[in-house]
Design an enzyme around this catalytic site. Structure first.
Site, mmCIF file in Angstrom:
data_model
loop_
_atom_site.group_PDB
_atom_site.id
_atom_site.type_symbol
_atom_site.label_atom_id
_atom_site.label_comp_id
_atom_site.label_asym_id
_atom_site.label_seq_id
_atom_site.Cartn_x
_atom_site.Cartn_y
_atom_site.Cartn_z
ATOM 1 N N LYS A 1 0.839 -1.218 0.000
ATOM 2 C CA LYS A 1 0.000 0.000 0.000
ATOM 3 C C LYS A 1 0.872 1.267 0.000
ATOM 4 O O LYS A 1 0.648 2.187 -0.784
ATOM 5 C CB LYS A 1 -0.912 -0.047 1.232
ATOM 6 C CG LYS A 1 -1.639 1.219 1.569
ATOM 7 C CD LYS A 1 -2.862 1.438 0.723
ATOM 8 C CE LYS A 1 -3.482 2.793 1.045
ATOM 9 N NZ LYS A 1 -4.560 3.131 0.170
ATOM 10 N N LYS B 1 -0.300 11.336 5.113
ATOM 11 C CA LYS B 1 -0.154 10.231 6.077
ATOM 12 C C LYS B 1 0.582 9.045 5.437
ATOM 13 O O LYS B 1 1.517 8.494 6.013
ATOM 14 C CB LYS B 1 -1.554 9.782 6.546
ATOM 15 C CG LYS B 1 -1.539 8.533 7.398
ATOM 16 C CD LYS B 1 -2.924 7.932 7.616
ATOM 17 C CE LYS B 1 -2.796 6.501 8.116
ATOM 18 N NZ LYS B 1 -4.068 5.824 8.329
#
Ligand code: NAD
Length: 300
Positions: free
Chosen positions: A169, A244
């Site tokens: 990811k 993030k």
């Protein structure tokens, strides 16, 4: 019908839990926010009094929480205490690789099967049941994990052992974050050089500059009608979320001594974008910053 606990019913979790309920599962839902719990009940889930209570008697537990510290706490303090032996535990949050591996070790030691299974596809994909799951788990557990995830997914790929889902990811989003900046820089330069940006899009889309950020998510309004650039950069994938993920990528790079200098630059530029007040806007608003049109810096 399987009893599934779903913990964390925010922007992503609400749609995912609703799709599990619509597929006929008994979904025991919990969120700290009462309004999120109410929405889940309206979508066919059953409200639980706590994360631990949701996990009781569940065959599978799914968590969709903000960050690593929330995931560690929910598993350590609640799920591992109350889920039945052998339950399948799946964390779909995007968190740091080390937290994912730490929770996996604890879960295995306590007799559970665990997977990190972060997703791509955003809020729209969560609502539509078309998410892409990147799964880190023991190979033998994958078929059972796949069966649970199917009502929420278009794609489910095993990335490798525990932590590999999170690694996939953050590596993917590092490519995305940097490629978007490169595309935005090119549009800003094309404009300054007097080249029509739409013509530039047509040319680059068929040349070696072609990439997803250009042809599926074009930051210049017009060429890709579904892109957030056509809606004032509303919706889509928020700058704060991209930031993030880039921070997670840098932390991961530092922890293994990998060089990721472009990822570091990208992190800095999205941090600046957030400082200019664009944290809630789609990340392709990078174009407006590079054109000097954010934060009162407009040139024209
Ligand atoms: P969100 O903030 O909307 O939802 C998180 C939910 O978790 C909130 O409702 C919060 O009340 C709840 N929560 C926090 N601590 C809790 C606890 N201890 N017990 C129970 N509930 C608790 O966030 P989101 O957008 O749904 O994202 C969730 C995860 O998915 C994040 O890790 C994010 O990075 C990842 N993700 C988000 C997107 C996106 O487009 N939003 C895309 C891919 C991945």
């Amino acid at each position: 019908m399987t009893r599934i606990a779903f913990i964390g019913l925010g922007n992503m979790g609400s749609g995912m839990a609703a799709n599990l309920a619509a597929a006929g599962h008994e979904v025991m839902a919990f969120d700290l926010a009462p309004s999120a719990l109410e929405t889940a009940v309206a979508a066919g889930c059953v409200a639980a009094a706590s994360a631990g209570a949701a996990a009781e008697n569940a065959r599978a537990v799914i968590t969709m929480l903000p960050a690593g510290r929330h995931v560690r706490a929910v598993y350590q303090d609640e799920v591992l205490q109350r889920a039945p032996p052998g339950a399948l535990l799946i964390d779909a949050s995007t968190i740091d690789v080390e937290s994912a591996r730490a929770v996996a070790r604890q879960a295995k030691a306590a007799g559970f099967r665990f997977a990190d299974a972060p997703v791509s596809g955003g809020v729209a994909g969560a609502a539509a049941g078309t998410l892409a799951f990147m799964v880190g788990c023991d190979e033998a557990d994958f078929p059972a994990i796949e069966a649970i995830l199917t009502p929420m997914a278009r794609t489910i790929i095993r990335a490798g052992d525990h932590g590999a889902g999170q690694a996939a990811k953050i590596c993917n989003n590092m490519v995305l974050g940097a490629s978007m900046i490169a595309v935005c820089e090119a549009f800003a330069l094309a404009e300054k050089l007097g080249l029509d940006p739409v013509t530039f899009h047509e040319i680059a889309s068929q040349s070696s500059g072609q990439c997803w950020s250009l042809t599926s998510y074009c930051p210049w309004p017009g060429p890709v009608p579904t892109a957030p650039s056509n809606r004032g950069y509303e919706g889509g994938f928020a700058v704060a979320m991209m930031l993030k993920d880039l921070k997670l990528a840098q932390e991961a790079a530092a922890s293994v001594g990998a060089a990721a200098p472009l990822g570091a630059q990208a992190e800095g530029l999205y941090a600046l974008l957030e400082r200019l007040g664009a944290g809630g806007k789609d990340f392709s608003i990078m174009l407006e910053m590079l054109r000097g049109r954010l934060g009162g810096l407009a040139e024209d």
